[in-house]
Design an enzyme around this catalytic site. Structure first.
Site, short mmCIF file in Angstrom:
data_model
loop_
_atom_site.label_atom_id
_atom_site.label_comp_id
_atom_site.label_asym_id
_atom_site.label_seq_id
_atom_site.Cartn_x
_atom_site.Cartn_y
_atom_site.Cartn_z
N GLY D 145 1.03 -1.59 -0.24
CA GLY D 145 0.21 -0.16 0.21
C GLY D 145 0.45 1.25 0.05
CB CYS D 146 0.15 4.71 -1.68
SG CYS D 146 -1.38 5.18 -1.10
CE1 TYR D 147 -1.72 8.35 3.92
CE2 TYR D 147 -3.82 7.05 2.69
CZ TYR D 147 -3.12 7.97 3.48
OH TYR D 147 -3.45 9.28 3.08
#
Lengths: 342, 342, 342, 342
Positions: D145-147
Site C-alpha cells: 500500500g502507498c501509506y
C-alpha cells in the site's frame, strides 16, 4: 556521441528543468552548473528534486567555468546572455533560454526590453515553417518564450494555410513557474492559490512581438495580436486560447485539414481527435503540445487551443529538442511526450 | 420587515451559497430547505460550513414544503423551475437561480437547452441598463448565469457608449464549483488540481446566447460573441477577459470615462484604479465585481476584465441583491463587498 | 457602543484579517491603519479584498498615529509589540496578535524567541478553563498562536477530565498564510502548490511551549508535547491531529462525554456528530472551530482533530472575540461561524 | 531481454501510472491493456497523458486477454486479484497492485477487508529486511500500500536497530489520487482544493495492519500503530510524519547512524543531509523516497518523515522495481529518482 553540457543559471526554474531533462538524455554528460547568488551552494538544497545531482556545488557563472563544454545552456535573466555568449568559442553550441536573441526587429526589442538589441539567433521552435532547417548545425539557438511556443503552435497552421484574418485575439493562462523563482509578494502561494489574475494587459507583455513575428512569418503578412496573459493557480502549464476571424468561405473541414497537414509529422505535437480538448495536466512535465481547433460558425472565428508545460516544451524541452537537431541527433532523444498525470 | 425564505435545492453549491448569504441577512428568516435525493438528511452532513443550520433536515421539494414563504429560491437543475414555480402563488417572490427564464428568445432557448421555452422573467443583473427598474416589485426573478454576469458587467459600458464593434471575443476561467456538485470524473480534485482545460468551445456553451442578449441590449444592435470557458484549479471565481475592437477614433480616455460613468453609483462593482487589475482572490466569497479596462492601441482593441465569485455575485449574491430590490429593501442589505483573502 | 479601533501592521495577513472582521463588526469604527514599509500606500493596492477601505492610506506606525483609539490591534513582527504598547495609555485596550505576551515562563520565552521576556497578558483563548473570566475588563490581551489555538481546543477537554497521559503527539497542517506575507522562496506558489512539507521538526517550533503551557494548565501537571507542523498547499486553515495515550480504564463513552461537557456552551466550537470529521474547508473565513474525537481502542490512544481557519479563529477572530469579552460586548458580536465553502 | 507486459485495470490511476512507467522501461513491451466499464474505449480519452498509447483500445479484462504475456500487472479493486491470478499460469509474473496478498495474518485481512483471505505473496518493498531476496525469481508479487510504503521506509531503521519503543504514532497526508478515480462527492476538486481533512481515524484504515506487519518484522516484536491519514489538496504525494518514543539512552547520533546504515545502499531512498526536510513536491512523479529523521530530546521521541509519490514509489514504481528484481534486471531499470518540480 557523448556531449558535455554546462548549465548557467542552474538555481532557477528554467535551469533546473534543463538539468532535469539532461539527466535523462542518453548522449549528454552534465558538466558545470553555475549560478550567481547561489554559487557555492549544493544543488540539493536548491533543486531537491534533482536527486542525482544533489551533491553538486554551483560555481560562479564565468567564461572559465563554462569553458570546455560542447553545449552551454544559458538560463539567465534577460539581457545577460550576450556577454556570456561572446566569451564562448564559435564551436560551442550555445542555447539561450532567455529572450535576448529571439527577435529579428531591433526596434521591437528596444521597445519591449529597453536595451540595445544583441542580435538574432536561429529560433528554437522546430515546428515552425523553415525553423528545423535553420537549426541543423547551428551553433547558437534562441529558445522561444513559453507563451510564443504555445500560441505559435496553435495558430501557425491557420495562417500558413491562409484561413484566418491577420488579427488574432489570444488569452493564455500560465502556471506560476513562468514567473520565475525570485520571491515576490504576488507570487506567494497564499496569493495565487484559489485565484486567477491577468497581467501585462493591453499589449505590454514582452512575448507579444515574438508572437507577431512568428505568426506574420507563417501568414506572409503582418498579423496583429491582442494578447492577454493570466496567472493560474498551478505550478506548471500554459493553456492558450487563440482565436482569429476565419476568412470568407473557410469551413470546418478546411480548418481540420490544414492542421492535420501542418502537424502530421511532428513528434511532439498532437492534434487531438475531434471533440477532445487539451488540458495542461496531460502534458505535465512532458515535451508534448496538445492541440485542438474548431470553427465557431456563428461567431465566424477559428478557435485553436494548445496546452504545453511552460518549463518543458515551453522552455527546457524546446531547448533540448533544438539542441538535438543542431547536433544531428534524433530530435526526440531524451525527451518524452508522456505527461505526469493525474 | 422579516421575510421568510425557502430554498429548494439546498444540497448543491448554489443552494448552499444562497443559505450562506441568507444566514447573514438581517431581514430574512430561513424556512424550508429542500432537496431531492438528499431529502431526509441533515444539512450538517451535506453543507458542514453552514454551522447554524447543521441540525436542519432537508425535506423533499414539493409545493407543500415550499408553501407559506415570502420568498422561494430555486436552485434546481435546468428545466425544473417552471413546474415548481407554477405551484407557488403569484404573491410569492420566486427567485430562480437556474437558466429557465433568462432568455427572451424562445428559439435560442430551444437550440441551447433542447426543451420548450418556459418564458422570460425580470433579469437579476441590476447593473444592466433598465434592469433595476424591472426588478422593483417583481414577483419572479431570473438570476443570470455566472459567466454572463461577469461578461456583461465587463462589456456593457463599452457597448452602451458605442465604443466597440459588435463582435466580442471572450475567454473566461471559472472555478470548479461552477460545474456543480454532481460527481463526474473530470471534476475530481486529482484531475483539476494543477491543470487548466477548456470546454464548450466553439460557441456551444449555454451562456453564450445570454451574453449576446445582454450585450446586444446595451449596444442597441446585435453583438456577436465568441466565448471560450475554461476550468481553473480553484473552487470559486470567474476571471473574464473580454475584448472587442474599438470603433474608429475611440481613445483610452473615452473608454475610461464611459466605464466611470456607467459604474459610478454601483454598490457592488468596483472599477479599479488605473493600472490595477482584478483577481478572483480579492472577491472570494463577496458580492463584489472588480473591473478594469484598457485600450490596446496597437491591436486596436478594448480589453475589459472582470473578476467575480461565481457562487456569490455570479449566483446567490446576485439572487439576494435582486431580492432586496424586489422587496424594496436597500439593495446591499446582508451582502458584503469584502473578499476573504488571501 | 461605538468603539474606535486602530490596526498596526495593516499590510500583512493578520492585520488584513483583523480589518476584514472589524469591517463587519457593528460596534467598531475603524480608525488608523498603520504600516512600516507600506506607509504612504493605499490599502486597496495591498489588500484589494478590503473593498470599503481601498482608498485609505496607511500611515507609519507610531504612538501618535495610534493615539485616540479605544482599541489598538497590534499585528507586528514578534518582539515589537512591547515598545508600541508601552506608549499607549492604560485605558486603551491593546490586543496583541504577536507572541510577545503569550508565555508565562520567561525562560521558555528566551529559549524559543531569543530576546528578553516582555511579560504576560491575559490569554485570548476564551474557551480554556478560566480564560474567559481573565479577559473580562482586561486592557491587555495576548492573542494565542494559530497552532496553539487549534491544538488546545482539541486536547484541553481530555486533559481537564484526566483522560489522557501527559504526553501528546501532535501533527498539524497549516495553510501558507500562517507563514506571513514576506516573500520567501519556499513560500512561492510554484513551491507550495502540489507539495506538503514539514518544518520546525523536533521540538523547535515556537508554538510548542505555548501548547505545553495550555495543556499543562488543563491537566494540572506538566504535559509533554511532540509537535510537528507541516505546510499544506492551501492559503488558509489548520488541521491539527492530536493524540495522547488514554489513561487506563478510559473508554469511548467517557471521552465523548468529557468533550460534550467541556464544549457544550461554546459558541464557536462545534463538536461534530459522531462519525463526522472536520475539514478546514468548512471553517474557511469563519471563527468556528470544528472538532471530533475518538478512542482508538487497539492503539490505546485518544485522537482529537480540530479544524480552524488560522487567520480567523487562529488569529484575528480570536482577537475580536477576546476584544468583545474585554469590552463587555456579546462574545459573538460581528463574528460568524459560517465558512465560505466550497 | 524483452518482456511483454499486460496491465489489467488500465483506466484507473494505478494502472495509468504503471503504463506511464512501462513506456519508459527499455526492456518492456506493452501488450494488452484491459478494463471493465472502460472496455472498448480508446486509452487517449481516459489517460490523455499517455500520448504514445492514445490509440490503444482497452479490452475487457479476461484470462484470454491477459494470456501470452511475461508479466501481468493487476490494478484492480481490492478482492478481485485472486480470481484473475488463478487463471494465469505459474510461469507468468503477476504483480498485484491491490491489497489482496499483502497481509500474512488471515484474521487481520478478514477484519479489515471483510472477505476470505486469498493468501500471501512476496512483498514488493525491497528496502525492508529480507524483502529483496524474497523477490528474486518470484512469480507473484504483492505491491505494498502507498501509506505502508512511506511509513515502513521511515520507521524500519529505527525498529531494526531497536531504538524505539514499540508504539508508533503516525499522521500522513496524501494527495487525492490515492483515493482513486471513481467519482465521489468528497473527492471533487471543489471540495478538496483549499481544504485538509482526515479520514479512517481511530485505527480503521486498511493500511494499518500492513504497517504493523512491516514494523513488527523489523522490530522482532509487535509494534502498535496509531495511524491517521489525511487528504491534502494536491493530486499526488504522501508526507508521512512518523514518531515513536526513543528507548532509554538513545541519542541523536545513534539515530542518525542507524538510518545511514540501513539506507546506505538503497538506490531509491535518500536520507537527506541533516537539517533538510523532505517535501512531496521534490519526488513528484519519481520513484524516490526522501527521508529525514531527528530526535526530539525534550519530548523523547524519534521523528522520521518520508515523502514519496503515492502513485510512483507508493504503487506503480514499487511494482516495476519489484518486477525488475524478480526478472533479474537491474533494480533501477526504467525508473527515475528525479522529481518533476516545481
Amino acid at each position: 556521441m557523448t556531449v558535455r553540457a554546462a548549465v548557467a543559471g542552474a538555481s532557477g526554474y528554467a535551469g533546473g528543468e534543463v538539468l532535469r531533462l539532461l539527466l535523462a538524455h542518453p548522449e549528454v554528460e552534465i558538466g558545470a552548473v553555475t549560478g550567481h547568488s547561489s554559487a557555492g551552494r549544493r544543488l540539493g538544497t536548491l533543486q531537491p528534486h534533482l536527486h542525482p545531482l544533489a551533491d553538486r556545488e554551483l560555481v560562479a557563472t564565468s567564461a572559465e567555468a563554462l569553458a570546455g563544454h560542447d553545449v552551454v545552456f544559458l538560463a539567465l535573466p534577460h539581457g545577460q546572455s550576450a556577454a556570456v555568449a561572446e566569451q564562448l568559442g564559435p564551436d560551442v553550441l550555445v542555447v539561450d533560454c532567455g529572450a535576448d536573441f529571439r527577435l529579428k526587429d531591433a526596434a521591437d526589442w528596444e521597445t519591449f526590453y529597453g536595451s540595445p538589441h544583441a542580435g538574432t539567433w536561429p529560433y528554437g521552435l522546430p515546428e515552425l515553417p523553415g525553423a528545423r532547417a535553420a537549426l541543423q548545425g547551428a551553433k547558437r539557438i534562441a529558445v522561444p518564450g513559453c507563451y510564443p511556443t504555445a500560441v505559435s503552435l496553435a495558430l501557425f497552421p491557420a495562417y500558413q494555410a491562409a484561413l484566418a484574418e491577420p488579427e488574432a485575439v489570444i488569452v493564455a493562462a500560465s502556471g506560476t513557474s513562468g514567473a520565475g523563482k525570485a520571491p515576490k509578494p504576488h507570487l506567494l502561494g497564499s496569493e495565487v492559490m484559489g485565484s486567477m489574475s491577468p497581467y501585462g494587459v493591453g499589449g505590454g507583455h514582452r512575448h507579444t512581438p515574438e508572437m507577431i513575428q512568428n505568426l506574420s512569418a507563417a501568414a506572409g503578412e503582418r498579423v496583429g495580436v491582442s494578447f492577454t496573459p493570466t496567472l493560474a493557480p498551478m505550478p506548471r502549464g500554459i493553456l492558450a486560447t487563440c482565436t482569429a476571424k476565419a476568412r470568407p468561405g473557410v469551413d470546418a473541414a478546411a480548418v481540420r485539414a490544414a492542421y492535420e497537414k501542418a502537424l502530421a509529422d511532428e513528434p511532439f505535437v498532437r492534434l487531438l481527435p475531434e471533440g477532445q480538448w487539451p488540458s495542461t495536466g496531460a502534458v505535465y512535465g512532458s515535451n508534448a503540445a496538445h492541440l485542438q481547433v474548431t470553427l465557431d460558425a456563428t461567431a465566424g472565428r477559428i478557435i485553436a487551443i494548445s496546452a504545453i508545460d511552460n518549463l518543458t516544451k515551453g522552455t527546457a524541452g524546446g531547448a533540448v529538442q533544438s539542441m538535438n537537431i543542431a547536433l544531428g541527433l534524433d530530435e526526440t532523444t531524451g525527451l518524452s511526450t508522456i505527461g505526469v498525470a493525474p
